[in-house]
Design an enzyme around this catalytic site. Sequence first.
Site, PDB file in Angstrom:
ATOM      1  N   PRO A  99       2.702 -95.389  18.614  1.00  0.00           N
ATOM      2  CA  PRO A  99       2.293 -95.275  20.013  1.00  0.00           C
ATOM      3  C   PRO A  99       0.815 -94.908  20.164  1.00  0.00           C
ATOM      4  CG  PRO A  99       4.280 -94.010  19.596  1.00  0.00           C
ATOM      5  CD  PRO A  99       3.708 -94.377  18.279  1.00  0.00           C
ATOM      6  N   GLU A 100       0.171 -95.556  21.093  1.00  0.00           N
ATOM      7  CA  GLU A 100      -1.191 -95.211  21.481  1.00  0.00           C
ATOM      8  C   GLU A 100      -1.097 -94.602  22.884  1.00  0.00           C
ATOM      9  OE1 GLU A 100      -4.011 -98.408  20.676  1.00  0.00           O
ATOM     10  OE2 GLU A 100      -2.563 -99.385  19.365  1.00  0.00           O
TER      11      GLU A 100
END
Length: 277
Positions: free
Chosen positions: A2-3
């Site tokens: 995840p960013e």
Amino acid sequence: MPELPEVETFARQIRPLVLNKPITTVTVTPKGERMIAPLSPAELTAALPGNSFSALKRHGKFLIFELADNKQIVAHLRMSGRLVITSKKPSRDKHNRLWIAFEDGSILNFLDTRRFGTFQLIGKPGDHKGLNQLGPDALDPAWTPRTFHKALQKFNKAIYKVLLDQSAIAGIGNIYANEALFRSKIHPLSPAKALSEKQAGNLLHNIIDILSTALEFKGTTLIDSSYRDSEGSAGEFRTLLQVYGKAGNNCVNCAEQIRRIRIGGRSVFYCQNCQKA
DNA sequence: AGGGGTACCTGCGGGC
DNA sequence: TGCCCGCAGGTACCCC
């Protein structure tokens, strides 16, 4: 994995379901023990029951669960972490590493296939090393072309590496760095210092636009990837990717094929013809 | 300081 | 089918 957009999606989805509810029990599976280090399961378990989360904040890719007594849990999903809410029973996913049960029966589950994620209780704000080293969040409204340009001047390295450097700007990961550089027509190996204020401003604009749009789409789920948001849905920004993972495809702007190179051990995708700056 | 490499884990797809 | 290899959205740490 995840960013910023994916982490913010988790935060928005679970926030209304975990705030201001007394915690009843904490369970850490054997494979989840590393994730809460340096505390032991017993120490974490002793600290939480009776307490409750008063706020859930995000800075870059970190999630900060604030406790009513000034303690905090600082969490990072790293490559494969997910936060899922269940009712009455913990998630039966085989990768469920630890969970917190609330008085009303809801349960916050931290799933993490690869176990790189962290979930650390700290005594007071400022006690978390990783958090202390973070630069301003990528979506911090205080960024301006001038401050961003000035920030870039501090780094004597490729712009791609600066975008991934969480001490420079927090929240950008490989996918969105690739996309932002493509839209800005900047070569990933360009020295960060060499960008003009105008180029920096344009890059900042594209970073904000891409992250905001990705957030609206609840992130990016690649083909065959396991990312799902808190509700189990795929992130639909995938359809808007222009270079990430597209080696060999034709560039959307010209006749060139997208190339894949390695920078710092990571795959970087770009168009040789369009990204000349 | 900056670069590269490795390590931490698990799973998946491709090639043979 | 099975095995081996490379790859993965992140980061820390080591060495040069």
